[in-house]
Scaffold this active site. Structure first.
Site, mmCIF file in Angstrom:
data_model
loop_
_atom_site.group_PDB
_atom_site.id
_atom_site.type_symbol
_atom_site.label_atom_id
_atom_site.label_comp_id
_atom_site.label_asym_id
_atom_site.label_seq_id
_atom_site.Cartn_x
_atom_site.Cartn_y
_atom_site.Cartn_z
ATOM 1 N N GLU A 7 -6.720 4.274 -1.943
ATOM 2 C CA GLU A 7 -6.175 5.418 -1.201
ATOM 3 C C GLU A 7 -5.877 6.590 -2.114
ATOM 4 O O GLU A 7 -6.023 7.739 -1.743
ATOM 5 C CB GLU A 7 -4.913 4.995 -0.457
ATOM 6 C CG GLU A 7 -4.230 6.118 0.305
ATOM 7 C CD GLU A 7 -3.222 5.619 1.302
ATOM 8 O OE1 GLU A 7 -2.288 6.367 1.601
ATOM 9 O OE2 GLU A 7 -3.366 4.485 1.796
ATOM 10 N N LYS A 8 -5.443 6.286 -3.347
ATOM 11 C CA LYS A 8 -5.040 7.349 -4.272
ATOM 12 C C LYS A 8 -5.267 6.847 -5.698
ATOM 13 O O LYS A 8 -5.414 5.633 -5.921
ATOM 14 C CB LYS A 8 -3.576 7.731 -4.051
ATOM 15 C CG LYS A 8 -2.622 6.563 -4.157
ATOM 16 C CD LYS A 8 -1.189 6.975 -3.850
ATOM 17 C CE LYS A 8 -0.924 7.104 -2.386
ATOM 18 N NZ LYS A 8 -0.894 5.812 -1.681
ATOM 19 N N ASP A 112 -3.644 1.853 1.482
ATOM 20 C CA ASP A 112 -2.294 1.311 1.581
ATOM 21 C C ASP A 112 -2.231 0.303 2.725
ATOM 22 O O ASP A 112 -3.000 0.402 3.695
ATOM 23 C CB ASP A 112 -1.286 2.435 1.828
ATOM 24 C CG ASP A 112 -0.791 3.063 0.526
ATOM 25 O OD1 ASP A 112 -1.143 2.554 -0.543
ATOM 26 O OD2 ASP A 112 -0.048 4.060 0.592
ATOM 27 N N ASP A 114 -1.224 -0.307 5.647
ATOM 28 C CA ASP A 114 -0.736 0.130 6.952
ATOM 29 C C ASP A 114 -1.897 0.751 7.717
ATOM 30 O O ASP A 114 -3.021 0.843 7.209
ATOM 31 C CB ASP A 114 0.428 1.116 6.810
ATOM 32 C CG ASP A 114 0.070 2.352 5.988
ATOM 33 O OD1 ASP A 114 -1.135 2.633 5.808
ATOM 34 O OD2 ASP A 114 0.992 3.033 5.520
ATOM 35 N N TYR A 328 5.947 -2.299 -1.331
ATOM 36 C CA TYR A 328 5.514 -1.184 -0.482
ATOM 37 C C TYR A 328 6.670 -0.674 0.381
ATOM 38 O O TYR A 328 7.327 -1.447 1.077
ATOM 39 C CB TYR A 328 4.361 -1.652 0.403
ATOM 40 C CG TYR A 328 3.765 -0.573 1.263
ATOM 41 C CD1 TYR A 328 2.980 0.426 0.703
ATOM 42 C CD2 TYR A 328 3.987 -0.546 2.639
ATOM 43 C CE1 TYR A 328 2.429 1.421 1.492
ATOM 44 C CE2 TYR A 328 3.433 0.433 3.434
ATOM 45 C CZ TYR A 328 2.661 1.421 2.859
ATOM 46 O OH TYR A 328 2.118 2.399 3.642
ATOM 47 N N ARG A 330 6.835 1.823 2.983
ATOM 48 C CA ARG A 330 6.727 2.331 4.357
ATOM 49 C C ARG A 330 6.664 1.173 5.359
ATOM 50 O O ARG A 330 5.673 0.992 6.078
ATOM 51 C CB ARG A 330 5.494 3.234 4.482
ATOM 52 C CG ARG A 330 5.551 4.445 3.553
ATOM 53 C CD ARG A 330 4.202 5.156 3.484
ATOM 54 N NE ARG A 330 4.168 6.162 2.456
ATOM 55 C CZ ARG A 330 4.181 7.483 2.671
ATOM 56 N NH1 ARG A 330 4.248 7.944 3.900
ATOM 57 N NH2 ARG A 330 4.147 8.335 1.669
#
Length: 675
Positions: A7-8, A112, A114, A328, A330
């Protein structure tokens, strides 16, 4: 070649670090195992929804900025086929990924863990036309042990299709509502401002505005509480009068007649004795609180440290990504999977090395609190420490937040807090009086927290041992004068909690019961951003810890249809998005309902007459500069105040109306116009 798409960059580098050497760092990617495995990354979403102009006719006239003018003729804008476009700042990285995909034999989605993380890698694969085999790595933590474990447990990416559909449905719903209804109600606005409307931001603003209205319209009410002080041997204690139905007690169960209260106390004083009608005393246990979800962490940090929701999220993300010392962030879950209990010893050993040796000494890895429940795990588990740390030592807010996470985790391995709860019921002067008290027996997990100013408990009250029939002396009586209090202003923490528990703000019993099970406004990942958006657009402001709606924010809520501002509407949509993620509802069905909803509200906007000017945040605390013109609402005098940007505004000293400089200098007969 196997290609991981993270993702990043920070996530990509964490994965690469745990893949076989040799490693070769290249522009936009890292080669591992001699090039057999490659890790690349995005920067969050590197593709985005195109602007509405893409879907409208080229015949639409342009404004001074070269954009197509907003007109009702083009509304609603309902794309036949959705179009994504690469972000300008990501075009070079997109080329890197495209070239790597041409060489890849298989791909691993490393978004991530989610629904948003699932979508942003899947949409890269869709836009770059990848058709080959694809797996998914699910990383709840970035410490070495967790990453290596996840690398050995790759899943088929197709199994996460519903999660991706849920994120895509949310994205499209937000676009349909935001783009169409912002335009529609701005066009209906006879004032000078843009009326920003959003699927989540608008009902969140309604929560704040409703609370502010309740506070400002609150009328305090006096009520009275008679008490007696009774003595057993040398121990005295106060007992409160038990309210009963008599003249002077209102429908809220409060005694509002002081003369009646005085008479009750006086009679007890004259009687001089009280008989024990009931005595209860027993040891009780309180288990450690469950682990932190993001919203619970934001709530506690707001109360303890005055941190904003965004500050807490940013710090928690830093602990996860940069320092790799927490899992994580979130997450909406406060439980842990039972199979992780075996890792507790290793985690605590690591925490001892990170400065928590004294706290770890009181913990026992053999204990198993109620936090361990695999059945209650959602997409993620509670935020916990990993037992390791990378990078520089923590400081400031990062240290404060990490300390909370560590102690909440260690509390699960401490014995329960034990206290003695005592209750005495007295009969005196034909009235009933009660006294309750708790005294600590064993601190248990509370020893980790030390003395807390916000644990909601009164100071310990020690009551004497009695038995039924004991006659006690009444040594003193009094009447406490009390007053009902207005609800408190929202803070970041209490607003996040309200968004998470929207059922508490619903009057309809059936709706409340249903919403209590599942619903909230927004998600753990988006709520902080929603608050920042409302602040940026001038609809709310912060005063210390408090969050308050501005005149423009309240005017917007009053102008929009209830169905658009009602938090229940959005909460139910969040339920449907969860159902899509679970495979119980089709994303296409949800999107069609959103299209119909938007179309109806565009028609409502066409028939509306609104007059709200551009929102400008004010601090509301500026010192009066001078007297202004007469109020355009009530005709009384106004005072001139300044905004944080230094611009003047008027506030009526009588009706509290607010006025801002108009653009044409003619509105309301003066240079001011009402908000």
């Amino acid at each position: 070649m196997k290609l991981f798409i993270a993702e990043k960059p920070s996530l990509g580098k964490a994965i690469a670090h745990n893949l076989p050497a040799p490693h070769k760092v290249c522009t936009g990617y890292i080669e591992c195992d001699g090039g057999k495995v490659v890790v690349t990354w995005g920067f969050g979403h590197i593709f985005e929804q195109v602007e509405p102009d893409f879907y409208t006719s080229d015949a639409v006239p342009l404004n001074s900025k070269g954009k197509k003018k907003w007109r009702f003729d083009e509304l609603p804008i309902l794309p036949d086929q959705w179009k994504l476009a690469p972000k300008n700042e990501a075009k070079e990285q997109i080329k890197v990924i495209r070239d790597l995909l041409k060489k890849a034999d298989s791909v691993v989605n490393a978004g991530d863990p989610d629904r948003e993380g699932q979508l942003l890698v899947d949409e890269i694969l869709d836009e770059l036309h990848w058709k080959g085999p694809t797996q998914r790595i699910w990383l709840a933590a970035l410490d070495e042990q967790s990453v290596k474990k996840a690398l050995t447990n790759l899943k088929d990416n197709a199994g996460y299709r519903n999660l991706r559909d849920s994120a895509e449905a949310r994205s499209r719903a937000d676009w349909l509502m935001g783009m169409n209804l912002t335009r529609a109600f701005t066009l209906a606005n006879r004032g000078s401002g843009v009326l920003s409307v959003g699927r989540v931001q608008t009902p969140t603003l309604r929560l704040i505005a409703d609370r502010d209205d309740a506070i400002e319209n609150f009328k305090p009410k006096d009520f009275y509480a008679p008490r007696i002080q009774a003595a057993k041997d040398d121990v005295s204690f106060w007992a409160a009068w038990l309210v009963r139905d008599l003249d002077g007690v209102d429908t809220d169960g409060q005694l509002i007649n002081k003369s009646v209260a005085d008479a009750i106390a006086r009679k007890a004083q004259q009687d001089g004795k009280a008989t024990v009608s009931a005595f209860e005393s027993s040891e009780k246990k309180q288990q450690a609180p469950l682990g932190f979800s993001l919203s619970e962490l934001q709530k506690v940090c707001s109360a303890k440290f005055g941190m904003s929701a965004k500050e807490v999220l940013d710090v928690a993300q830093e602990l996860y990504e940069t320092h790799k010392c927490a899992t994580y962030p979130r997450t909406d879950c406060r439980f842990l999977p039972e199979e992780q209990h075996d890792d507790a010893g290793n985690v605590m050993s690591g925490l001892s090395k990170l400065g928590y040796a004294d706290a770890v000494k009181g913990a026992s890895s053999s204990l198993k609190s109620g936090i361990w429940d695999t059945k209650k795990i959602t997409a993620h588990h509670a935020i916990i420490p990993t037992g390791s740390m990378t990078g520089s030592a923590l400081s400031g807010n990062a240290q404060k937040v990490f300390d909370l996470i560590v102690k909440r985790y260690l509390a699960q391995f401490y014995p329960p807090y034990v206290y003695r709860a005592t209750k005495i019921v007295l009969d005196a002067a034909s009235e009933t009086w009660t006294a309750s008290g708790n005294v600590q027996v064993s601190a248990g997990w509370k020893a980790l927290e030390g003395k807390s100013d916000d644990d909601g408990e009164d100071a310990p009250v020690s009551l004497p041992v009695c038995k039924k029939g004991d006659v006690l002396r009444i040594t003193e009586t009094d009447v406490q004068s009390k007053q009902t209090k207005a609800p408190s202003r929202f803070t970041d923490g209490s607003l996040i909690e309200a968004m998470s528990n929207i059922h508490k703000f619903v009057d309809d019993k059936d709706a409340k019961a249903k919403l209590k099970e599942t619903s909230g406004i927004g998600t753990e990942a988006t709520r902080a951003a929603i608050l920042e958006t409302l602040l940026k657009r001038g609809f709310i402001e912060r005063k210390g810890k408090q969050i308050i709606s501005t005149p423009a924010g309240r005017a917007l809520i009053n102008a929009l249809p209830d169905v658009l501002t009602n938090p229940v509407t959005t909460a139910r949509w969040e339920d449907i998005l969860s159902a899509i993620a679970d495979g119980r509802v089709s994303a296409s069905v949800f999107e069609q309902k959103q299209r119909e909803f938007v179309s109806e509200l565009v028609q409502t906007a066409k028939k509306s007459q609104i007059n709200i000017g551009e929102s400008r945040p004010s601090n509301g605390t500026g010192k009066p500069q001078k007297k202004g013109p007469k109020c355009g609402v009530c005709g009384k005098s106004t005072i001139v105040l300044k905004t944080k940007t230094g611009k003047d505004w008027l506030k009526c000293e009588s009706c509290k109306s607010a006025f801002w400089p108009s653009r044409d200098g003619k509105s309301c007969g003066t240079k001011w116009e009402s908000r």
